[in-house]
Design a protein around this motif. Structure first.
Motif, PDB file in Angstrom:
ATOM      1  N   GLY A 241       2.779   1.642  -1.598  1.00 16.91           N
ATOM      2  CA  GLY A 241       1.715   1.294  -0.660  1.00 16.91           C
ATOM      3  C   GLY A 241       1.500  -0.197  -0.515  1.00 16.91           C
ATOM      4  N   GLY A 242       2.094  -0.988  -1.380  1.00 12.01           N
ATOM      5  CA  GLY A 242       1.943  -2.443  -1.327  1.00 12.01           C
ATOM      6  C   GLY A 242       2.768  -3.046  -0.202  1.00 12.01           C
ATOM      7  N   PRO A 243       2.418  -4.259   0.222  1.00  4.96           N
ATOM      8  CA  PRO A 243       3.102  -4.884   1.348  1.00  4.96           C
ATOM      9  C   PRO A 243       4.578  -5.205   1.094  1.00  4.96           C
ATOM     10  CG  PRO A 243       1.602  -6.446   0.316  1.00  4.96           C
ATOM     11  CD  PRO A 243       1.354  -5.107  -0.314  1.00  4.96           C
ATOM     12  N   ALA A 244       5.002  -5.277  -0.173  1.00  3.02           N
ATOM     13  CA  ALA A 244       6.406  -5.565  -0.471  1.00  3.02           C
ATOM     14  C   ALA A 244       7.076  -4.394  -1.192  1.00  3.02           C
ATOM     15  CB  ALA A 244       6.518  -6.835  -1.303  1.00  3.02           C
ATOM     16  N   TYR A 245       6.477  -3.222  -1.074  1.00  3.46           N
ATOM     17  CA  TYR A 245       7.051  -2.044  -1.728  1.00  3.46           C
ATOM     18  C   TYR A 245       8.488  -1.833  -1.268  1.00  3.46           C
ATOM     19  CZ  TYR A 245       7.830   2.741  -3.227  1.00  3.46           C
ATOM     20  OH  TYR A 245       8.354   3.867  -3.816  1.00  3.46           O
ATOM     21  N   GLY A 246       9.388  -1.680  -2.210  1.00  5.92           N
ATOM     22  CA  GLY A 246      10.798  -1.446  -1.900  1.00  5.92           C
ATOM     23  C   GLY A 246      11.643  -2.704  -1.820  1.00  5.92           C
ATOM     24  N   ILE A 247      11.017  -3.889  -1.865  1.00  8.84           N
ATOM     25  CA  ILE A 247      11.784  -5.132  -1.726  1.00  8.84           C
ATOM     26  C   ILE A 247      12.797  -5.305  -2.858  1.00  8.84           C
ATOM     27  CG2 ILE A 247      10.228  -6.710  -2.942  1.00  8.84           C
ATOM     28  CD1 ILE A 247      10.784  -8.710  -0.597  1.00  8.84           C
ATOM     29  N   GLY A 248      12.524  -4.716  -4.008  1.00  8.88           N
ATOM     30  CA  GLY A 248      13.453  -4.789  -5.129  1.00  8.88           C
ATOM     31  C   GLY A 248      14.792  -4.135  -4.846  1.00  8.88           C
ATOM     32  N   ASN A 249      14.850  -3.306  -3.813  1.00 10.48           N
ATOM     33  CA  ASN A 249      16.111  -2.671  -3.427  1.00 10.48           C
ATOM     34  C   ASN A 249      16.932  -3.537  -2.482  1.00 10.48           C
ATOM     35  OD1 ASN A 249      15.561  -0.243  -4.868  1.00 10.48           O
ATOM     36  ND2 ASN A 249      14.169   0.358  -3.235  1.00 10.48           N
ATOM     37  N   SER A 250      16.377  -4.651  -2.043  1.00 16.59           N
ATOM     38  CA  SER A 250      17.097  -5.511  -1.103  1.00 16.59           C
ATOM     39  C   SER A 250      18.117  -6.381  -1.832  1.00 16.59           C
ATOM     40  CB  SER A 250      16.120  -6.387  -0.318  1.00 16.59           C
ATOM     41  OG  SER A 250      15.530  -7.350  -1.165  1.00 16.59           O
ATOM     42  N   ASN A 251      18.981  -6.985  -1.085  1.00 18.88           N
ATOM     43  CA  ASN A 251      19.998  -7.890  -1.638  1.00 18.88           C
ATOM     44  C   ASN A 251      20.832  -7.216  -2.725  1.00 18.88           C
ATOM     45  OD1 ASN A 251      19.420 -10.676  -0.338  1.00 18.88           O
ATOM     46  ND2 ASN A 251      17.407  -9.871  -0.912  1.00 18.88           N
TER      47      ASN A 251
ATOM     48  N   THR B 138      11.200  -8.690  -9.075  1.00 12.92           N
ATOM     49  CA  THR B 138       9.774  -8.770  -8.748  1.00 12.92           C
ATOM     50  C   THR B 138       8.866  -8.889  -9.964  1.00 12.92           C
ATOM     51  OG1 THR B 138       9.636  -6.358  -8.691  1.00 12.92           O
ATOM     52  CG2 THR B 138      10.115  -7.470  -6.612  1.00 12.92           C
ATOM     53  N   PHE B 139       9.389  -9.395 -11.063  1.00 13.77           N
ATOM     54  CA  PHE B 139       8.552  -9.618 -12.240  1.00 13.77           C
ATOM     55  C   PHE B 139       8.842 -11.007 -12.791  1.00 13.77           C
ATOM     56  CE2 PHE B 139      12.127  -6.855 -13.063  1.00 13.77           C
ATOM     57  CZ  PHE B 139      12.824  -7.500 -14.077  1.00 13.77           C
ATOM     58  N   GLY B 140       7.929 -11.524 -13.583  1.00 17.78           N
ATOM     59  CA  GLY B 140       7.969 -12.908 -14.030  1.00 17.78           C
ATOM     60  C   GLY B 140       9.231 -13.309 -14.766  1.00 17.78           C
TER      61      GLY B 140
ATOM     62  N   HIS C  14       7.273 -13.884 -10.178  1.00 17.73           N
ATOM     63  CA  HIS C  14       5.988 -13.302 -10.593  1.00 17.73           C
ATOM     64  C   HIS C  14       5.031 -13.091  -9.422  1.00 17.73           C
ATOM     65  CE1 HIS C  14       5.197 -17.585 -10.373  1.00 17.73           C
ATOM     66  NE2 HIS C  14       3.915 -17.302 -10.296  1.00 17.73           N
ATOM     67  N   THR C  15       5.267 -13.762  -8.297  1.00 22.16           N
ATOM     68  CA  THR C  15       4.342 -13.659  -7.164  1.00 22.16           C
ATOM     69  C   THR C  15       4.330 -12.269  -6.533  1.00 22.16           C
ATOM     70  OG1 THR C  15       5.973 -14.476  -5.579  1.00 22.16           O
ATOM     71  CG2 THR C  15       4.541 -16.107  -6.612  1.00 22.16           C
ATOM     72  N   TYR C  16       5.320 -11.447  -6.851  1.00 21.41           N
ATOM     73  CA  TYR C  16       5.412 -10.109  -6.251  1.00 21.41           C
ATOM     74  C   TYR C  16       4.745  -9.024  -7.078  1.00 21.41           C
ATOM     75  CZ  TYR C  16       8.598 -12.388  -3.176  1.00 21.41           C
ATOM     76  OH  TYR C  16       9.123 -13.252  -2.261  1.00 21.41           O
ATOM     77  N   LYS C  17       4.249  -9.385  -8.254  1.00 22.31           N
ATOM     78  CA  LYS C  17       3.717  -8.408  -9.194  1.00 22.31           C
ATOM     79  C   LYS C  17       2.766  -7.390  -8.551  1.00 22.31           C
ATOM     80  CE  LYS C  17       0.922  -8.085 -13.333  1.00 22.31           C
ATOM     81  NZ  LYS C  17       0.028  -8.794 -14.215  1.00 22.31           N
ATOM     82  N   ASP C  18       1.829  -7.845  -7.769  1.00 23.25           N
ATOM     83  CA  ASP C  18       0.823  -6.945  -7.206  1.00 23.25           C
ATOM     84  C   ASP C  18       1.196  -6.369  -5.843  1.00 23.25           C
ATOM     85  OD1 ASP C  18      -0.880  -7.301  -9.417  1.00 23.25           O
ATOM     86  OD2 ASP C  18      -1.671  -9.150  -8.564  1.00 23.25           O
ATOM     87  N   ALA C  19       2.344  -6.784  -5.293  1.00 21.99           N
ATOM     88  CA  ALA C  19       2.705  -6.358  -3.941  1.00 21.99           C
ATOM     89  C   ALA C  19       3.796  -5.290  -3.889  1.00 21.99           C
ATOM     90  CB  ALA C  19       3.166  -7.573  -3.126  1.00 21.99           C
ATOM     91  N   VAL C  20       4.386  -4.956  -5.040  1.00 25.57           N
ATOM     92  CA  VAL C  20       5.566  -4.084  -5.012  1.00 25.57           C
ATOM     93  C   VAL C  20       5.288  -2.626  -5.386  1.00 25.57           C
ATOM     94  CG1 VAL C  20       7.158  -5.974  -5.405  1.00 25.57           C
ATOM     95  CG2 VAL C  20       6.219  -4.750  -7.363  1.00 25.57           C
ATOM     96  N   TRP C  21       4.065  -2.306  -5.645  1.00 22.45           N
ATOM     97  CA  TRP C  21       3.728  -0.937  -6.010  1.00 22.45           C
ATOM     98  C   TRP C  21       3.690  -0.056  -4.766  1.00 22.45           C
ATOM     99  CZ3 TRP C  21       4.474  -0.537 -10.883  1.00 22.45           C
ATOM    100  CH2 TRP C  21       4.289  -1.663 -11.687  1.00 22.45           C
TER     101      TRP C  21
ATOM    102  N   ALA D 268      16.891 -15.978 -11.174  1.00 25.93           N
ATOM    103  CA  ALA D 268      17.207 -17.282 -10.596  1.00 25.93           C
ATOM    104  C   ALA D 268      17.598 -17.131  -9.127  1.00 25.93           C
ATOM    105  CB  ALA D 268      18.332 -17.955 -11.387  1.00 25.93           C
ATOM    106  N   PHE D 269      18.401 -16.126  -8.812  1.00 27.48           N
ATOM    107  CA  PHE D 269      18.822 -15.815  -7.441  1.00 27.48           C
ATOM    108  C   PHE D 269      17.608 -15.590  -6.541  1.00 27.48           C
ATOM    109  CE2 PHE D 269      19.369 -12.242  -4.503  1.00 27.48           C
ATOM    110  CZ  PHE D 269      20.423 -12.670  -3.694  1.00 27.48           C
ATOM    111  N   THR D 270      16.674 -14.768  -6.996  1.00 29.07           N
ATOM    112  CA  THR D 270      15.481 -14.448  -6.211  1.00 29.07           C
ATOM    113  C   THR D 270      14.606 -15.676  -6.004  1.00 29.07           C
ATOM    114  OG1 THR D 270      15.491 -12.176  -7.037  1.00 29.07           O
ATOM    115  CG2 THR D 270      13.418 -12.983  -6.100  1.00 29.07           C
ATOM    116  N   ALA D 271      14.384 -16.440  -7.062  1.00 31.56           N
ATOM    117  CA  ALA D 271      13.514 -17.615  -6.976  1.00 31.56           C
ATOM    118  C   ALA D 271      14.072 -18.657  -6.013  1.00 31.56           C
ATOM    119  CB  ALA D 271      13.316 -18.223  -8.363  1.00 31.56           C
ATOM    120  N   ALA D 272      15.371 -18.903  -6.080  1.00 32.55           N
ATOM    121  CA  ALA D 272      15.988 -19.888  -5.182  1.00 32.55           C
ATOM    122  C   ALA D 272      16.077 -19.352  -3.754  1.00 32.55           C
ATOM    123  CB  ALA D 272      17.386 -20.261  -5.673  1.00 32.55           C
ATOM    124  N   GLY D 273      16.492 -18.118  -3.625  1.00 34.22           N
ATOM    125  CA  GLY D 273      16.701 -17.547  -2.300  1.00 34.22           C
ATOM    126  C   GLY D 273      15.426 -17.283  -1.528  1.00 34.22           C
ATOM    127  N   HIS D 274      14.388 -16.883  -2.230  1.00 33.45           N
ATOM    128  CA  HIS D 274      13.125 -16.582  -1.552  1.00 33.45           C
ATOM    129  C   HIS D 274      12.119 -17.720  -1.675  1.00 33.45           C
ATOM    130  CE1 HIS D 274      11.752 -13.230   0.800  1.00 33.45           C
ATOM    131  NE2 HIS D 274      10.551 -13.351   0.316  1.00 33.45           N
TER     132      HIS D 274
END
Length: 154
Positions: A84-94, A100-102, A75-82, A64-70
């Motif tokens: 080499g992906g453009p959002a790799y490492g974002i799960g470590n933020s905040n 980063t999953f549905g 689920h939109t991050y599913k393919d970007a967090v692996w 809920a925090f992620t959905a409201a804050g971002h």
């Protein structure tokens, strides 16, 4: 202008989303932890259904925090967090709360402004996503004036 008014999701609105999400969780047979936050990512309502996983409490809140804050579904991050992906490492933020999953969706008012977020956890990401979508759908129906509660106090 030095200040700006922002619409706020009320407790009544949170309860509408929560009830619909719980109802869907019962339909699919998966007890859930369900969290609702406001646009500032502060918790408004939380429910742990009987049988929901204890370890999923904070996950629901973080979704809920992620959905409201971002302002987008988790689920939109599913393919970007692996790697080499453009959002790799974002799960470590905040503080590690960025999810980063549905299972997390923003809640928007009739004008499309994010007024909160809803997160659910215990099932698979797809099941969690179904549950939060039911909550968002119910609240949007009320905001369109189609629900018995009316939209004046949401």
């Amino acid at each position: 202008m030095a200040t700006k008014s922002q619409p706020q999701l009320t407790l009544q609105g949170a309860h509408i989303a929560l009830a619909a999400a719980q109802s869907h969780a019962k339909i699919i047979g998966v007890p859930m932890n369900i969290a609702i936050v406001d646009a500032s990512t502060n918790l408004i309502a939380f429910e742990r259904m009987d049988g929901a996983k204890i370890t999923s409490i904070s996950i629901a809140m973080d979704k809920a925090f992620t959905a409201a804050g971002h302002r987008v579904g988790t689920h939109t991050y599913k393919d970007a967090v692996w790697p080499g992906g453009p959002a790799y490492g974002i799960g470590n933020s905040n503080g590690g709360r960025f999810t980063t999953f549905g299972g997390g969706l923003p809640v928007k008012d009739a004008e499309g402004r994010v007024v909160g977020g809803i997160g659910a956890s215990t099932g698979t990401p797809a099941q969690d996503q179904e549950v939060v979508q039911a909550g968002v759908d119910a609240l949007e129906k009320v905001l369109r004036g189609e629900g018995k509660e009316g939209k004046s106090k949401l």
